[in-house]
Every structure is written in C-alpha cells, then in structure tokens.
Design a protein around this motif. Structure first.
Motif, PDB file in Angstrom:
ATOM      1  N   MET A 139      47.271  30.320  26.312  1.00  8.79           N
ATOM      2  CA  MET A 139      46.208  30.697  25.564  1.00  8.79           C
ATOM      3  C   MET A 139      46.183  30.970  24.457  1.00  8.79           C
ATOM      4  O   MET A 139      46.067  30.656  23.133  1.00  8.79           O
ATOM      5  CB  MET A 139      46.313  32.330  26.332  1.00  8.79           C
TER       6      MET A 139
ATOM      7  N   GLN B  58      38.403  26.507  25.882  1.00 11.77           N
ATOM      8  CA  GLN B  58      37.400  27.616  26.442  1.00 11.77           C
ATOM      9  C   GLN B  58      38.291  27.978  27.813  1.00 11.77           C
ATOM     10  O   GLN B  58      38.610  28.522  28.349  1.00 11.77           O
ATOM     11  CB  GLN B  58      36.161  27.776  26.959  1.00 11.77           C
TER      12      GLN B  58
ATOM     13  N   SER C 113      41.356  29.028  27.433  1.00 11.44           N
ATOM     14  CA  SER C 113      41.558  31.510  26.565  1.00 11.44           C
ATOM     15  C   SER C 113      42.015  31.572  28.033  1.00 11.44           C
ATOM     16  O   SER C 113      41.275  32.841  28.705  1.00 11.44           O
ATOM     17  CB  SER C 113      40.631  30.877  26.212  1.00 11.44           C
ATOM     18  N   ASN C 114      40.801  30.929  28.860  1.00  9.15           N
ATOM     19  CA  ASN C 114      40.565  31.804  29.832  1.00  9.15           C
ATOM     20  C   ASN C 114      40.916  30.982  32.578  1.00  9.15           C
ATOM     21  O   ASN C 114      40.287  30.789  32.280  1.00  9.15           O
ATOM     22  CB  ASN C 114      39.073  32.481  30.314  1.00  9.15           C
TER      23      ASN C 114
ATOM     24  N   ALA D 139      40.132  32.172  35.094  1.00  6.31           N
ATOM     25  CA  ALA D 139      38.226  32.357  35.046  1.00  6.31           C
ATOM     26  C   ALA D 139      38.109  31.064  36.475  1.00  6.31           C
ATOM     27  O   ALA D 139      37.301  31.250  37.082  1.00  6.31           O
ATOM     28  CB  ALA D 139      37.860  31.785  33.900  1.00  6.31           C
TER      29      ALA D 139
END
Length: 215
Positions: A96, A116, A119-120, A123
């Motif tokens: 991250m 993205q 960063s997740n 998810a």
C-alpha cells in the motif's frame, strides 16, 4: 635559558586552556523543527506512510529519490525498509505504501488499475476467518508505537507510566487518550507531533488505551 622559559610559559597557558574547557558546561545544540511533509493523496498508503515512515526518517528522504520511479521500484524501496532496516511494516503495508509513493512521487497514477489493486489488497480476497483480538503489546509493536514511547521512561514521546499518572483521576481518561491515539496532535507533551492512527479499529483503540492507563 630563554627558550626554556618560553616553553614553560606556553605549557602553562595550554594547561589553563584545558582546565577551562574541562570546567565548561556541555555544548547544547538545538536542531531546527522538521518542516518536510509527505505530499497528500487519497490513497490509503498516504496515512500509512505518515504513521510509519516518519518514525524513522524525514519526508526529505522520499523527496530525494530519483524522479519517475515505477510502482515496482517504489514497492521494492518500501520492502527494503522492511527487510533490510527492520521497519515495523507488514507485507500489506509495503504494497500500500509503494502504491502511494508511486502515484505521488513516481510515474504511476492514482487511477491506474495496478495502483488501485495494490492500495486495496484485501478487496478481492475472501473474508478472513475470525482471529483472536491482538493483545496490547502486539498492537504497540505492529504500529511502531514503541519507536517513540516506552513503559517507564521518556523516548520521543512520554512514558506510558506518565500518561497514566496524568489521567489517573480523570473520568474522561479513556476517551481522551483514545482520541489522542486516533487523531494525533502536539502540545500536550511537547512540540514534537504525534501522527494520527486513524486505521485502528475501536477495539484496538480500547485495548491500547486500557493498557496505557494501567501502567
């Protein structure tokens, strides 16, 4: 004879100088306050970098890196901090923080799919199985709290024993200490700011606050 007298005079002068220096007060050096800050970004790695990178070095260390570094290069740089220098960050933190640094200081963009995804990282993963709530010492170590605090003596921030003593008779102690951990700030214990730890869950905040107030 004159030469001997001159040498004796010089030796006496040197002894006086040494004696004066030995009795002088120790030199005190005051460093200027830190002014470098990380560039803000909406990515979650920004908060992590504020909390964990700043415990070991100035934001200028990041500013001085070569421009245009890729996501892979910035992630490797964050990984080096973890593996080589022992920074208290997890593998997920590395991913991250690397995404934040690449999008903010490097060649990547916040909207990039790989940024993205980095960063997740949870998810696309199934929800984890329930685990036991971490104890206070694990939370202190995992969040680099012990880089600035100790139980019984001042490091950068106050000793937890002193925090407990300050709030011993305050009925709002739990709320106040939890807020200080979550939101950070400065001025309560000196000019050095404490970074916010907004990622901590309410349970984690309660665990840490209860531990600190019992010292």
């Amino acid at each position: 004879m004159k030469l001997m007298k001159r040498m004796t005079t010089l030796l006496c002068a040197a002894q006086v100088c040494l004696a004066t220096l030995a009795g002088a007060a120790p030199l005190s050096i005051t460093l200027p306050p830190e002014t470098a800050v990380l560039k803000p970004n909406e990515l979650p790695g920004y908060q992590l970098a504020q909390q964990k990178c700043s415990t070991c070095h100035s934001a200028d260390y990041i500013n001085f890196q070569p421009p245009g570094m890729s996501l892979a290069q910035w992630t490797a740089e964050a990984g080096k901090m973890q593996k080589v220098y022992g920074a208290p960050i997890s593998d997920q933190d590395v991913t991250m923080i690397g995404a934040y640094l690449a999008a903010t200081y490097g060649s990547a963009h916040t909207s990039d799919a790989d940024v993205q995804a980095a960063s997740n990282p949870t998810a696309s993963q199934p929800p984890p199985a329930p685990v036991a709530k971490p104890d206070a010492m694990a939370l202190l170590q995992n969040n680099a709290c012990l880089s600035c605090h100790a139980i019984d003596h001042k490091v950068v921030g106050p000793a937890y024993h002193d925090v407990a003593a300050k709030y011993a008779k305050d009925p709002q102690a739990q709320t106040k200490v939890a807020s200080s951990i979550q939101h950070g700030g400065s001025g309560k214990w000196g000019d050095i700011p404490m970074p916010p730890f907004a990622q901590l869950s309410p349970d984690d905040l309660q665990t840490l606050t209860t531990f600190i107030l019992k010292q």
